[in-house]
Design an enzyme around this catalytic site. Structure first.
Site, mmCIF file in Angstrom:
data_model
loop_
_atom_site.group_PDB
_atom_site.id
_atom_site.type_symbol
_atom_site.label_atom_id
_atom_site.label_comp_id
_atom_site.label_asym_id
_atom_site.label_seq_id
_atom_site.Cartn_x
_atom_site.Cartn_y
_atom_site.Cartn_z
ATOM 1 N N ASP A 35 0.864 -1.189 0.000
ATOM 2 C CA ASP A 35 0.000 0.000 0.000
ATOM 3 C C ASP A 35 0.896 1.233 0.000
ATOM 4 O O ASP A 35 1.693 1.439 0.919
ATOM 5 C CB ASP A 35 -0.905 -0.015 1.242
ATOM 6 N N GLU A 60 5.165 5.113 3.506
ATOM 7 C CA GLU A 60 4.602 6.430 3.829
ATOM 8 C C GLU A 60 5.745 7.430 4.004
ATOM 9 O O GLU A 60 6.774 7.112 4.592
ATOM 10 C CB GLU A 60 3.761 6.300 5.109
ATOM 11 N N ASN A 87 10.023 8.315 0.406
ATOM 12 C CA ASN A 87 9.338 8.510 -0.861
ATOM 13 C C ASN A 87 9.257 7.146 -1.556
ATOM 14 O O ASN A 87 10.282 6.531 -1.851
ATOM 15 C CB ASN A 87 10.128 9.513 -1.706
ATOM 16 N N ASP A 113 -2.170 12.005 -2.742
ATOM 17 C CA ASP A 113 -2.279 13.470 -2.696
ATOM 18 C C ASP A 113 -2.516 14.006 -4.108
ATOM 19 O O ASP A 113 -1.779 13.665 -5.032
ATOM 20 C CB ASP A 113 -0.991 14.074 -2.116
ATOM 21 N N LYS A 117 -2.315 22.191 -8.005
ATOM 22 C CA LYS A 117 -1.727 23.214 -8.889
ATOM 23 C C LYS A 117 -0.898 22.539 -9.992
ATOM 24 O O LYS A 117 -0.132 21.615 -9.703
ATOM 25 C CB LYS A 117 -0.810 24.145 -8.080
ATOM 26 N N ASP A 149 -11.038 10.521 -4.671
ATOM 27 C CA ASP A 149 -12.287 11.277 -4.778
ATOM 28 C C ASP A 149 -12.081 12.527 -5.637
ATOM 29 O O ASP A 149 -12.908 13.432 -5.621
ATOM 30 C CB ASP A 149 -12.840 11.638 -3.384
HETATM 31 C C1 LIG Z 1 -4.471 11.774 1.035
HETATM 32 S S1 LIG Z 1 -3.459 10.747 1.999
HETATM 33 C C2 LIG Z 1 -4.311 9.181 1.892
HETATM 34 C C3 LIG Z 1 -3.919 8.251 2.993
HETATM 35 C C4 LIG Z 1 -4.555 6.850 2.918
HETATM 36 N N1 LIG Z 1 -4.071 6.118 1.792
HETATM 37 C C5 LIG Z 1 -6.054 6.931 2.904
HETATM 38 O O1 LIG Z 1 -6.655 6.593 1.872
HETATM 39 O O2 LIG Z 1 -6.625 7.313 3.933
HETATM 40 C C6 LIG Z 1 -2.022 10.471 0.969
HETATM 41 C C7 LIG Z 1 -0.861 9.878 1.726
HETATM 42 O O3 LIG Z 1 0.206 9.606 0.838
HETATM 43 C C8 LIG Z 1 1.430 10.001 1.438
HETATM 44 N N2 LIG Z 1 2.411 10.248 0.361
HETATM 45 C C9 LIG Z 1 2.372 11.254 -0.537
HETATM 46 N N3 LIG Z 1 3.392 11.153 -1.413
HETATM 47 C C10 LIG Z 1 4.098 10.043 -1.059
HETATM 48 C C11 LIG Z 1 5.257 9.413 -1.573
HETATM 49 N N4 LIG Z 1 5.912 9.916 -2.640
HETATM 50 N N5 LIG Z 1 5.710 8.294 -0.973
HETATM 51 C C12 LIG Z 1 5.063 7.780 0.109
HETATM 52 N N6 LIG Z 1 3.946 8.334 0.648
HETATM 53 C C13 LIG Z 1 3.462 9.450 0.073
HETATM 54 C C14 LIG Z 1 1.046 11.256 2.234
HETATM 55 O O4 LIG Z 1 1.965 11.601 3.230
HETATM 56 C C15 LIG Z 1 -0.311 10.814 2.790
HETATM 57 O O5 LIG Z 1 -0.190 10.140 4.005
#
Ligand SMILES: C[S@@+](CC[C@H](N)C(=O)[O-])C[C@H]1O[C@@H](n2cnc3c(N)ncnc32)[C@H](O)[C@@H]1O
Length: 209
Positions: A35, A60, A87, A113, A117, A149
């Protein structure tokens, strides 16, 4: 509103050591689900308890969340779940970590995320280079699940994945015949928020051919 982390920051160039499966899991031969962007990992804790016949890895980029999740794994003595901080692109693209994608049976990108922009689009997780790495390393028949979403992000992710000739979308009926376990059975925290606020959810499953 949480502060978003810029995944392209130099802070994430260095990655933590990822141990071999035999150190991560009680039974390293079980099928593996990954995940990406797992936040606090609640979704994976639920999956790991519900389906103990699989192993799970969450990646994460927010270190504090990963530290807490790792402690919870220890406290609860869960043997089929591992969390990695960083990352996801840098971790999975690292030479020493290729064994993860080579062995994974399914990957979920749940509500990544959106980076609304245009100048920030390059921070989005699903990029052609990343999908190319997945396509080179994942086994035939392994699956990618996406969910969001944000309609525009969905279209962008869908177009990027289908832009790689090694992935094809599959419909839910076909998926149900695959006898694979269904990671969509469990709702993520963002999904619970989207459902309770009556937001549309866009999702799709792809198979490596
Ligand atoms: C909008 S949240 C969604 C969290 C979870 N998957 C959910 O559906 O509730 C997006 C998550 O992805 C993580 N994230 C963003 N870019 C990432 C990356 N390049 N590598 C690992 N995690 C990342 C963010 O820190 C955040 O916790």
């Amino acid at each position: 509103m949480r502060q978003h982390v810029n995944p392209l920051s130099k802070n994430f160039d260095e990655i933590e050591r990822i141990p071999p499966f035999i150190e991560m899991f009680n039974d390293s031969k079980l099928n593996l689900h990954l995940d990406i962007g797992c936040a606090s990992g609640d979704y994976l804790f639920e999956l790991a308890l519900e389906n103990t016949n699989w192993n799970y890895i969450g990646i994460e980029i927010r270190e504090r969340l990963v530290k807490k999740a790792k402690l919870k794994v220890q406290d609860k003595k869960i043997k089929n779940l591992y969390f990695a901080f960083g990352n996801a692109y840098n971790i999975l693209n690292n030479f020493n970590n290729k064994f993860i994608l080579k062995n994974v049976k399914s990957i979920s990108f749940n509500f990544p995320d959106p980076w609304f922009k245009k100048r920030h689009y390059k921070r989005r997780l699903i990029q052609p280079e990343f999908i190319n790495i997945l396509s080179k390393l994942m086994q035939k028949g392994s699956l990618i699940f996406i969910k969001t979403d944000v309609k525009d992000l969905f279209e962008n992710m869908d177009c990027t994945i289908l832009g790689n000739i090694n992935f094809q979308k599959i419909d839910d009926r076909y998926f149900n015949n695959l006898e694979s376990f269904n990671p969509n059975k469990v709702q993520t925290n963002r999904e619970k928020y989207a459902v309770s606020n009556e937001l549309s959810i866009f999702k799709r499953i792809y198979i490596k051919i």
